[in-house]
Write a protein that holds these residues in place. Structure first.
Motif, PDB file in Angstrom:
ATOM      1  N   PHE A 198      10.737   8.283  15.382  1.00 31.76           N
ATOM      2  CA  PHE A 198      10.664   9.298  14.341  1.00 31.76           C
ATOM      3  C   PHE A 198      11.654   8.965  13.230  1.00 31.76           C
ATOM      4  CE2 PHE A 198       9.565  11.174  18.426  1.00 31.76           C
ATOM      5  CZ  PHE A 198       8.269  11.605  18.164  1.00 31.76           C
ATOM      6  N   PRO A 199      11.383   7.887  12.471  1.00 31.34           N
ATOM      7  CA  PRO A 199      12.352   7.394  11.480  1.00 31.34           C
ATOM      8  C   PRO A 199      12.404   8.260  10.228  1.00 31.34           C
ATOM      9  CG  PRO A 199      10.339   6.118  11.380  1.00 31.34           C
ATOM     10  CD  PRO A 199      10.179   7.038  12.542  1.00 31.34           C
ATOM     11  N   ASN A 200      13.518   8.156   9.530  1.00 30.18           N
ATOM     12  CA  ASN A 200      13.656   8.759   8.209  1.00 30.18           C
ATOM     13  C   ASN A 200      12.951   7.878   7.174  1.00 30.18           C
ATOM     14  OD1 ASN A 200      15.439  10.978   8.938  1.00 30.18           O
ATOM     15  ND2 ASN A 200      16.983   9.396   9.309  1.00 30.18           N
ATOM     16  N   GLN A 201      12.804   8.412   5.976  1.00 24.76           N
ATOM     17  CA  GLN A 201      12.229   7.642   4.886  1.00 24.76           C
ATOM     18  C   GLN A 201      13.289   6.767   4.218  1.00 24.76           C
ATOM     19  OE1 GLN A 201      10.950  11.530   4.164  1.00 24.76           O
ATOM     20  NE2 GLN A 201       9.109  10.885   3.042  1.00 24.76           N
ATOM     21  N   ALA A 202      12.847   5.605   3.770  1.00 25.34           N
ATOM     22  CA  ALA A 202      13.700   4.720   2.979  1.00 25.34           C
ATOM     23  C   ALA A 202      13.450   4.979   1.505  1.00 25.34           C
ATOM     24  CB  ALA A 202      13.408   3.263   3.316  1.00 25.34           C
ATOM     25  N   SER A 203      14.330   4.486   0.662  1.00 26.68           N
ATOM     26  CA  SER A 203      14.096   4.584  -0.778  1.00 26.68           C
ATOM     27  C   SER A 203      13.056   3.550  -1.187  1.00 26.68           C
ATOM     28  CB  SER A 203      15.393   4.324  -1.543  1.00 26.68           C
ATOM     29  OG  SER A 203      15.781   2.962  -1.410  1.00 26.68           O
ATOM     30  N   PRO A 204      12.319   3.772  -2.284  1.00 25.80           N
ATOM     31  CA  PRO A 204      11.377   2.753  -2.752  1.00 25.80           C
ATOM     32  C   PRO A 204      12.054   1.400  -2.981  1.00 25.80           C
ATOM     33  CG  PRO A 204      10.941   4.825  -3.868  1.00 25.80           C
ATOM     34  CD  PRO A 204      12.206   5.019  -3.071  1.00 25.80           C
ATOM     35  N   TRP A 209       0.831  -1.204   0.000  1.00 25.07           N
ATOM     36  CA  TRP A 209       0.000   0.000   0.000  1.00 25.07           C
ATOM     37  C   TRP A 209       0.862   1.249   0.000  1.00 25.07           C
ATOM     38  CZ3 TRP A 209      -4.387  -0.250   4.264  1.00 25.07           C
ATOM     39  CH2 TRP A 209      -5.376  -1.157   3.872  1.00 25.07           C
ATOM     40  N   LEU A 210       1.835   1.267   0.904  1.00 23.24           N
ATOM     41  CA  LEU A 210       2.604   2.489   1.144  1.00 23.24           C
ATOM     42  C   LEU A 210       3.550   2.819  -0.004  1.00 23.24           C
ATOM     43  CD1 LEU A 210       3.410   1.871   4.909  1.00 23.24           C
ATOM     44  CD2 LEU A 210       1.955   3.697   4.008  1.00 23.24           C
ATOM     45  N   VAL A 211       4.254   1.822  -0.520  1.00 19.17           N
ATOM     46  CA  VAL A 211       5.269   2.123  -1.541  1.00 19.17           C
ATOM     47  C   VAL A 211       4.629   2.485  -2.873  1.00 19.17           C
ATOM     48  CG1 VAL A 211       5.650  -0.227  -2.464  1.00 19.17           C
ATOM     49  CG2 VAL A 211       7.548   1.413  -2.381  1.00 19.17           C
ATOM     50  N   THR A 212       3.445   1.939  -3.165  1.00 21.48           N
ATOM     51  CA  THR A 212       2.767   2.297  -4.413  1.00 21.48           C
ATOM     52  C   THR A 212       1.987   3.603  -4.275  1.00 21.48           C
ATOM     53  OG1 THR A 212       0.904   0.859  -3.808  1.00 21.48           O
ATOM     54  CG2 THR A 212       2.584  -0.058  -5.265  1.00 21.48           C
ATOM     55  N   GLY A 213       1.578   3.937  -3.057  1.00 21.48           N
ATOM     56  CA  GLY A 213       0.818   5.158  -2.858  1.00 21.48           C
ATOM     57  C   GLY A 213       1.686   6.381  -2.602  1.00 21.48           C
ATOM     58  N   PHE A 214       2.732   6.202  -1.789  1.00 20.14           N
ATOM     59  CA  PHE A 214       3.562   7.321  -1.361  1.00 20.14           C
ATOM     60  C   PHE A 214       5.014   7.219  -1.846  1.00 20.14           C
ATOM     61  CE2 PHE A 214       0.242   6.621   1.804  1.00 20.14           C
ATOM     62  CZ  PHE A 214      -0.279   7.889   2.004  1.00 20.14           C
ATOM     63  N   GLU A 215       5.475   6.001  -2.123  1.00 20.02           N
ATOM     64  CA  GLU A 215       6.848   5.691  -2.524  1.00 20.02           C
ATOM     65  C   GLU A 215       7.864   5.944  -1.421  1.00 20.02           C
ATOM     66  OE1 GLU A 215       6.893   5.957  -7.412  1.00 20.02           O
ATOM     67  OE2 GLU A 215       7.989   7.464  -6.254  1.00 20.02           O
ATOM     68  N   ASN A 216       7.939   7.152  -0.900  1.00 21.10           N
ATOM     69  CA  ASN A 216       9.000   7.537   0.035  1.00 21.10           C
ATOM     70  C   ASN A 216       8.481   7.463   1.466  1.00 21.10           C
ATOM     71  OD1 ASN A 216      10.804   8.450  -2.223  1.00 21.10           O
ATOM     72  ND2 ASN A 216       9.121   9.894  -2.505  1.00 21.10           N
ATOM     73  N   VAL A 217       8.672   6.302   2.094  1.00 21.17           N
ATOM     74  CA  VAL A 217       8.072   6.044   3.402  1.00 21.17           C
ATOM     75  C   VAL A 217       9.101   5.452   4.357  1.00 21.17           C
ATOM     76  CG1 VAL A 217       5.785   5.677   2.394  1.00 21.17           C
ATOM     77  CG2 VAL A 217       7.308   3.714   2.753  1.00 21.17           C
ATOM     78  N   PRO A 218       8.917   5.651   5.657  1.00 16.56           N
ATOM     79  CA  PRO A 218       9.800   4.980   6.624  1.00 16.56           C
ATOM     80  C   PRO A 218       9.655   3.470   6.536  1.00 16.56           C
ATOM     81  CG  PRO A 218       8.616   6.795   7.666  1.00 16.56           C
ATOM     82  CD  PRO A 218       7.978   6.582   6.310  1.00 16.56           C
ATOM     83  N   LEU A 219      10.759   2.778   6.647  1.00 20.15           N
ATOM     84  CA  LEU A 219      10.774   1.319   6.654  1.00 20.15           C
ATOM     85  C   LEU A 219      11.026   0.864   8.088  1.00 20.15           C
ATOM     86  CD1 LEU A 219      10.661  -1.313   5.029  1.00 20.15           C
ATOM     87  CD2 LEU A 219      13.120  -1.086   4.628  1.00 20.15           C
ATOM     88  N   VAL A 220       9.978   0.458   8.749  1.00 18.69           N
ATOM     89  CA  VAL A 220      10.038   0.086  10.164  1.00 18.69           C
ATOM     90  C   VAL A 220       9.814  -1.413  10.260  1.00 18.69           C
ATOM     91  CG1 VAL A 220       9.091   0.489  12.469  1.00 18.69           C
ATOM     92  CG2 VAL A 220       9.091   2.342  10.773  1.00 18.69           C
TER      93      VAL A 220
END
Length: 506
Positions: free
Chosen positions: A176-182, A154-165
């Protein structure tokens, strides 16, 4: 998972744990779950797993948030539907005028991370539980990995740039994580699904139907490969699914009326019971949302004119619309009928045309086979027809067009449409993209918009979303900008986490 009706208080107790005590006294309240009193039995582990599945509905399990926020946010931007502009739900998304404060994307984000957080806690705690057999642990952990992968999809196709937890965090400094690459997110999805596949069951006992299986993991992994244009890997993984015991239902309409739920065509679907006893309300509301006002519905959205005209070309040997067309839409055609709860019968379009507020409607999920308008029909996320069409797409991109046509024809013939023959690779690509998939899968959860997304983001025969929307006469297509390819990172999240960066253009 219809057997388990764990109350929401249990979920909140597990996943919102806080502790407070006075220095002078500390007495355990045995009526309240704590981190030490939970995670003791297999039932506890299954309750935790149930809560991870519950995020498929929404972070809170609300049927209203699921439809009016998550579904509409995933569906309204696509070319197969138009929204009722008198209603507010995702109206700004549909007209490409939304801001970073739009509630639909925020609910997708919040629900996905709720599911991920619950899965992460399972992955932390279940392996160390001594009261559960190793086999049960392996299956529960595998399901948690499948769900985590699905939510990240859901997240990578909708937003692409999301935290990977991927760990369960309680330290405030780690929240408060940083975003990972797609690419990193896709790699984790592949890892989770590969590991899940190794330990998932091929089939669950009847009372547990609806839980993820080997077939679901393989299908979702194949879809992940497809979205990354890893054509060979996608072909191989879909071929494994095709070799399993799935089969298309004889009656296309049974995918949407309750007759076929968790059946031979079901790969993975959201479970609803329809139970309204003792204050429960475990139903989905699609039948209200899609049905005409004249039939007791709320008609929040309609099939687009482009889709209806495309469906008119999907014909049987006599030249009439195919069975899947009549089962998908209610429109001005002599053979078109729709169930009315007021009369408890199927009514012909011509008999009610003067009472209709709109010239065309979706029919999928508009009624339940037992004619209970407060229904518990499941919502398909992946069904076998979708797998066959994705398999055909992978075959075609691997220069196996003749083999791909065979797979497409399985879907067409079940739906009553004449088979295809003699198409080139390019012709079949267009046929799959702009006929087979929208005609077979119209309005189904999270499919059409993300198909358009991947064909723009890919490198194989890239297609502009804006051009497609304009060609298909999507209302407000002129407002579409490149920034609308992605949802904005919700402003609510950026205000909390200063490490998040907004998506381009927002």
């Amino acid at each position: 998972m219809k057997r388990n009706k764990y109350i929401i208080i249990v979920i909140l107790a597990i996943f919102g744990l806080n502790s407070c005590s006075d220095d002078f006294i500390e007495v355990q309240n045995k009526e309240v779950l704590t981190d030490s009193s939970f995670w003791q039995t297999e039932d506890h582990a299954l309750q935790a797993l149930t809560s991870a599945y519950a995020a498929l509905h929404s972070s809170s399990g609300s049927k209203w948030a699921f439809f009016e926020e998550i579904y509409t946010a995933m569906a309204y931007k696509a070319d197969d539907m138009v929204n009722n502009t008198a209603e507010t739900y995702s109206r700004a998304l549909a007209s490409f005028t939304n801001t970073t404060e739009e509630s639909g994307p925020f609910n997708i984000w919040r629900s996905a991370y709720a599911g991920i957080g619950r899965a992460n806690q399972i992955l932390l705690r279940v392996p160390e539980m001594e009261s559960i057999s190793q086999q049960s642990k392996d299956v529960i952990v595998a399901e948690a990995k499948f769900l985590r992968a699905y939510y990240y999809f859901w997240l990578v196709t909708g937003f692409e740039n999301v935290p990977l937890v991927i760990t369960y965090e309680t330290d405030p400094d780690s929240l408060f994580p940083n975003q990972a690459s797609p690419a990193e997110v896709w790699a984790q999805i592949e890892t989770d699904l590969s590991e899940a596949e190794a330990n998932l069951l091929t089939e669950h006992a009847a009372e547990w139907r609806g839980r993820a299986t080997v077939g679901a993991a393989r299908a979702l992994l194949g879809k992940a490969y497809l979205f990354q244009e890893k054509w060979s890997e996608a072909e191989s993984k879909f071929a494994q699914v095709v070799a399993m015991d799935y089969a298309l239902l004889e009656n296309y309409e049974d995918n949407f009326n309750g007759n076929g739920e968790n059946g031979s065509e079901s790969v993975f679907e959201i479970q609803f019971t329809g139970d309204r006893s003792n204050g429960n309300d475990e139903r989905q509301v699609f039948n209200f949302e899609v049905s005409p006002y004249a039939f007791g519905g709320w008609e929040l959205f309609y099939p687009s004119e482009w889709l209806v005209e495309e469906m008119r070309t999907d014909v049987n040997a006599e030249g009439d619309p195919s069975d899947r067309v009549y089962a998908s839409i209610f429109f001005d055609d002599p053979g078109s009928q729709m169930y009315s709860r007021d009369t408890d019968t199927e009514i012909a379009y011509s008999d009610v045309a003067g009472e209709l507020n709109h010239p065309k409607y979706f029919k999928k999920y508009s009624f339940n086979a037992d004619t209970n308008f407060y229904n518990g029909t499941n919502i398909a996320l992946i069904r076998y027809a979708d797998v066959l069409l994705m398999y055909a797409e992978a075959l075609n991109e691997n220069n196996k067009t003749a083999e791909a046509i065979v797979e497409v024809n399985k879907v067409r013939e079940r739906g009553g449409a004449v088979p295809l023959a003699g198409l080139s690779q390019s012709e079949l690509r267009t046929q799959i993209r702009h006929h087979e998939r929208p005609v077979e899968l119209s309005m189904e959860f999270g499919i059409r918009w993300f198909d358009l997304y991947r064909w723009q983001r890919g490198s194989t025969a890239t297609e502009s979303i804006k051009t497609t929307l304009e060609d298909h006469n999507k209302p407000f297509a002129e407002n579409f900008q490149d920034k609308h390819i992605l949802y904005p990172i919700p402003l609510q999240e950026i205000n909390i986490n200063e490490n998040l960066e907004q998506n381009p253009g927002w």
